[in-house]
Design a protein around this motif. Structure first.
Motif, mmCIF file in Angstrom:
data_model
loop_
_atom_site.group_PDB
_atom_site.id
_atom_site.type_symbol
_atom_site.label_atom_id
_atom_site.label_comp_id
_atom_site.label_asym_id
_atom_site.label_seq_id
_atom_site.Cartn_x
_atom_site.Cartn_y
_atom_site.Cartn_z
ATOM 1 N N MET A 1 0.832 -1.174 0.000
ATOM 2 C CA MET A 1 0.000 0.000 0.000
ATOM 3 C C MET A 1 0.882 1.245 0.000
ATOM 4 O O MET A 1 1.832 1.348 0.763
ATOM 5 C CB MET A 1 -0.880 -0.018 1.255
ATOM 6 C CG MET A 1 -1.568 1.291 1.532
ATOM 7 S SD MET A 1 -2.495 1.340 3.083
ATOM 8 C CE MET A 1 -3.798 0.217 2.719
ATOM 9 N N LYS A 2 0.555 2.174 -0.871
ATOM 10 C CA LYS A 2 1.269 3.444 -0.904
ATOM 11 C C LYS A 2 0.697 4.382 0.157
ATOM 12 O O LYS A 2 -0.503 4.367 0.427
ATOM 13 C CB LYS A 2 1.113 4.112 -2.274
ATOM 14 C CG LYS A 2 1.960 3.535 -3.355
ATOM 15 C CD LYS A 2 1.828 4.388 -4.591
ATOM 16 C CE LYS A 2 2.854 3.985 -5.615
ATOM 17 N NZ LYS A 2 2.852 4.898 -6.753
ATOM 18 N N ILE A 3 1.565 5.205 0.715
ATOM 19 C CA ILE A 3 1.109 6.199 1.688
ATOM 20 C C ILE A 3 0.059 7.098 1.062
ATOM 21 O O ILE A 3 -0.926 7.469 1.705
ATOM 22 C CB ILE A 3 2.300 7.017 2.232
ATOM 23 C CG1 ILE A 3 3.133 6.141 3.159
ATOM 24 C CG2 ILE A 3 1.802 8.260 2.971
ATOM 25 C CD1 ILE A 3 4.338 6.833 3.758
ATOM 26 N N PHE A 112 -4.903 -3.451 9.886
ATOM 27 C CA PHE A 112 -4.083 -2.272 9.627
ATOM 28 C C PHE A 112 -2.851 -2.187 10.527
ATOM 29 O O PHE A 112 -1.964 -1.381 10.291
ATOM 30 C CB PHE A 112 -4.937 -1.016 9.777
ATOM 31 C CG PHE A 112 -4.451 0.128 8.946
ATOM 32 C CD1 PHE A 112 -4.721 0.191 7.599
ATOM 33 C CD2 PHE A 112 -3.677 1.128 9.503
ATOM 34 C CE1 PHE A 112 -4.247 1.225 6.816
ATOM 35 C CE2 PHE A 112 -3.199 2.174 8.740
ATOM 36 C CZ PHE A 112 -3.491 2.219 7.392
ATOM 37 N N HIS A 115 0.511 -2.155 8.800
ATOM 38 C CA HIS A 115 0.759 -0.912 8.061
ATOM 39 C C HIS A 115 1.181 0.203 9.016
ATOM 40 O O HIS A 115 2.052 1.016 8.690
ATOM 41 C CB HIS A 115 -0.478 -0.483 7.275
ATOM 42 C CG HIS A 115 -0.871 -1.442 6.197
ATOM 43 N ND1 HIS A 115 -0.034 -1.788 5.153
ATOM 44 C CD2 HIS A 115 -2.013 -2.144 6.005
ATOM 45 C CE1 HIS A 115 -0.641 -2.652 4.358
ATOM 46 N NE2 HIS A 115 -1.850 -2.890 4.861
ATOM 47 N N ARG A 118 4.818 -0.331 9.901
ATOM 48 C CA ARG A 118 5.685 0.029 8.768
ATOM 49 C C ARG A 118 5.747 1.542 8.580
ATOM 50 O O ARG A 118 6.796 2.094 8.246
ATOM 51 C CB ARG A 118 5.190 -0.634 7.488
ATOM 52 C CG ARG A 118 5.458 -2.107 7.439
ATOM 53 C CD ARG A 118 5.010 -2.691 6.121
ATOM 54 N NE ARG A 118 5.148 -4.132 6.100
ATOM 55 C CZ ARG A 118 4.392 -4.943 5.403
ATOM 56 N NH1 ARG A 118 3.427 -4.453 4.633
ATOM 57 N NH2 ARG A 118 4.581 -6.236 5.437
ATOM 58 N N LEU A 119 4.617 2.202 8.782
ATOM 59 C CA LEU A 119 4.576 3.656 8.670
ATOM 60 C C LEU A 119 5.464 4.295 9.732
ATOM 61 O O LEU A 119 6.225 5.219 9.439
ATOM 62 C CB LEU A 119 3.134 4.151 8.787
ATOM 63 C CG LEU A 119 2.909 5.640 8.643
ATOM 64 C CD1 LEU A 119 3.408 6.150 7.294
ATOM 65 C CD2 LEU A 119 1.430 5.966 8.802
ATOM 66 N N CYS A 122 9.016 3.924 8.698
ATOM 67 C CA CYS A 122 9.294 4.820 7.575
ATOM 68 C C CYS A 122 9.507 6.262 8.061
ATOM 69 O O CYS A 122 10.430 6.941 7.626
ATOM 70 C CB CYS A 122 8.127 4.743 6.595
ATOM 71 S SG CYS A 122 8.199 5.891 5.238
ATOM 72 N N GLU A 149 6.067 3.001 -0.070
ATOM 73 C CA GLU A 149 5.120 1.914 0.210
ATOM 74 C C GLU A 149 5.251 1.501 1.661
ATOM 75 O O GLU A 149 6.345 1.502 2.226
ATOM 76 C CB GLU A 149 5.437 0.710 -0.677
ATOM 77 C CG GLU A 149 5.348 1.007 -2.147
ATOM 78 C CD GLU A 149 4.359 0.143 -2.886
ATOM 79 O OE1 GLU A 149 3.710 -0.698 -2.269
ATOM 80 O OE2 GLU A 149 4.247 0.339 -4.109
ATOM 81 N N ILE A 150 4.112 1.184 2.256
ATOM 82 C CA ILE A 150 4.137 0.694 3.639
ATOM 83 C C ILE A 150 3.500 -0.688 3.702
ATOM 84 O O ILE A 150 2.801 -1.100 2.816
ATOM 85 C CB ILE A 150 3.421 1.638 4.625
ATOM 86 C CG1 ILE A 150 1.986 1.922 4.185
ATOM 87 C CG2 ILE A 150 4.211 2.911 4.783
ATOM 88 C CD1 ILE A 150 1.158 2.624 5.220
#
Length: 150
Positions: A1-3, A112, A115, A118-119, A122, A149-150
């Protein structure tokens, strides 16, 4: 998934002034509610409730405020680049100037979590933070996030 799947350009604010943690959370709630058919006061209450559990600062001048919402169709992100960093009760005692906020409908929360982790990873990248701090517009910030991407 893209931010950028979570973060529309209209939910990005660059160079804004906020004087307190409360004001930042109010701004986030209002932006999130504006385009996603959410109640601003409910978003604000949920963000504040989450902060009471523990500060969402990641360190290095970055915070990831997030909260569960009873309603909503999909996760909503808001990004703020402050003109001047504020005290956000960060563990590293550094004032915060970059806020990536997420409001997540309850039915998305379990799926979620990965994600969110990962976010957070990032957003602790020093090179990315430098780019975000140097960005001069919402569009420039969105373009930086477009490739992540996350």
């Amino acid at each position: 998934m893209k931010i950028t799947d979570l973060l529309p350009t209209q939910n990005i604010r660059q160079g804004i002034l906020c004087s307190s943690k409360k004001r930042v959370l109010e701004v986030i709630a209002n932006i999130a509610a504006e385009h996603q058919n959410l109640e601003p006061h409910l978003c604000f209450e949920q963000l504040c409730a989450r902060e009471k559990l523990g500060c969402t600062s990641l360190g290095g001048g970055v915070a990831l405020p997030h909260a569960k919402l009873a309603g909503g169709e999909k996760p909503v992100a808001v990004f703020l680049q402050l003109d001047t960093a504020i005290d956000f009760s960060a563990a590293d005692r550094r004032d915060v100037d970059l806020f990536f906020a997420l409001l997540i409908p309850e039915h998305y929360c379990d799926a979620f979590k990965i994600h969110l982790a990962r976010l957070a990873e990032c957003l602790t990248d020093k090179s990315l933070c430098k780019q975000l701090r140097n960005a001069q517009s919402a569009e420039e910030i969105w373009e930086i996030f477009e490739h992540i991407e996350i």
